[in-house]
Design an enzyme around this catalytic site. Sequence first.
Site, short mmCIF file in Angstrom:
data_model
loop_
_atom_site.label_atom_id
_atom_site.label_comp_id
_atom_site.label_asym_id
_atom_site.label_seq_id
_atom_site.Cartn_x
_atom_site.Cartn_y
_atom_site.Cartn_z
N THR A 233 0.87 -1.19 0.00
CA THR A 233 0.00 0.00 0.00
C THR A 233 0.90 1.24 0.00
O THR A 233 1.31 1.71 -1.05
CB THR A 233 -0.98 0.00 1.19
OG1 THR A 233 -0.27 -0.28 2.40
CG2 THR A 233 -2.06 -1.04 1.00
N THR B 22 -0.71 -0.80 8.14
CA THR B 22 -1.30 -2.26 8.15
C THR B 22 -0.32 -3.19 7.59
O THR B 22 0.25 -2.87 6.58
CB THR B 22 -2.13 -1.74 7.42
OG1 THR B 22 -1.68 -1.02 8.48
CG2 THR B 22 -3.37 -1.88 6.89
N SER C 224 -6.13 10.68 -0.70
CA SER C 224 -6.29 11.54 -1.86
C SER C 224 -5.76 10.86 -3.13
O SER C 224 -5.13 9.82 -3.08
CB SER C 224 -5.54 12.86 -1.65
OG SER C 224 -4.17 12.63 -1.45
N LYS D 207 4.03 -6.99 3.85
CA LYS D 207 3.82 -5.60 3.51
C LYS D 207 3.52 -4.84 4.80
O LYS D 207 3.00 -5.38 5.77
CB LYS D 207 2.68 -5.42 2.51
CG LYS D 207 1.29 -5.82 2.96
CD LYS D 207 0.54 -4.83 3.79
CE LYS D 207 0.45 -3.49 3.15
NZ LYS D 207 -0.34 -2.53 4.04
#
Length: 409
Positions: A156, A193, A409, A182
């Site tokens: 991410t 996370t 965003s 990750k």
Amino acid sequence: MPVGLVAPSAGSLKPIPGIALGVAQAGVRKANRDDLLVITLPETATAAGVFTQNRYCAAPVQICRAHLGAGVPPRALVVNTGNANAGTGEDGLMRARQVCQALAAHLGCTEQAILPFSTGVIMESLPADRIVAGLPEALSNRMEDNWQRAAGAIMTTDIVAKGRSTTCTIDGQVVTVTGIAKGSGMIHPNMATMLGYVAIDAQVPAEVLQTLLNHVTNESFNRVTVDGDTSTNDSFILIANGRHDAPRIDAVGTAAYEALYAAVAEVSVFLAQALARDGEGATKFVTIQVEEGRDRAECVKIAKAIAHSPLVKTALFASDPNLGRILCAIGYAGIDDLDVSKIGLWLGDVEVVRNGGRDPAYVEARAAEVMKQADITMRITLGRGTAHDQVWTCDFSYDYVKINAEYRS
């Protein structure tokens, strides 16, 4: 850029026989990026898992726990990025089950044989239809030698993919261990996370695998923190392929178990440290060692108090040896009978505190040179026992605020 960390090179992540990985661009949140991973397992496979202790755990965490506990041999893992499917109530559970049911139909297995995972933005409805539509593509490009692309597909806010392979020898046979993870922000595993998947080319009963995983997790992912926030989605899964002619590890404490544990721990510690090295906006990787404690628990408690302190982390970013902030964190860590007159503190090889106060020979310029380094070690002695432990963390930079301010965003 990540601190002393690069993405795994081509061919460095070794395949595990029978375990195939496929990736698709499902458009979960953004177009034209890998955001769906399917890992299929042989019928002989076993799996174990540890998960976030956050009471607001995500729908896939709830379902994955239930499926692992159902006693059904696992056949596949399905991972999406871009959407955490957390804070979504019954609708989130329904949508996660839709994905499991669709993948089960493709593989001809039961829904309980599918383990789902999600990571990304919280409190947004999971686009299950896009994920289901992406499954055929992920299934069609499955390969055993696809760990590198898989490591990228689960990212991410990570800057680089994280993966590691190693081997050990058990009963004269070479056993391969490969893992990916990750995580960059919202990292304070309490079980990570954070998502992590490690696979083993061996036969290991599920109960032995779970014991090994619990122990490894405590020594790796439970010793790392970026920002003190425990995610809703943290999951760490350990898989054994169960290949019939691979070594079999039947019991905890045997020589075979210890050899396997060492290999899994090597991979897991590397991946855990990689989370801090790639922490959002990180410019420093910090090891905090606490020694001479009464037990390991109080050593970890003090190390985490230091690691979580925004004042310590911003001083690290500024390369400012304002080290009274470390003493402050030691003092509020919650060790009620701590005798601060016995405390010692080293920054690298520079002794800063002796017997609870400033070392008479301390020269701030030497500490400032240590603070400029990308890899920093702090060592604290408590003078009350023989226990010791450590925690890994990073600094807070301007970019940490920017990344999280602009996350949606």
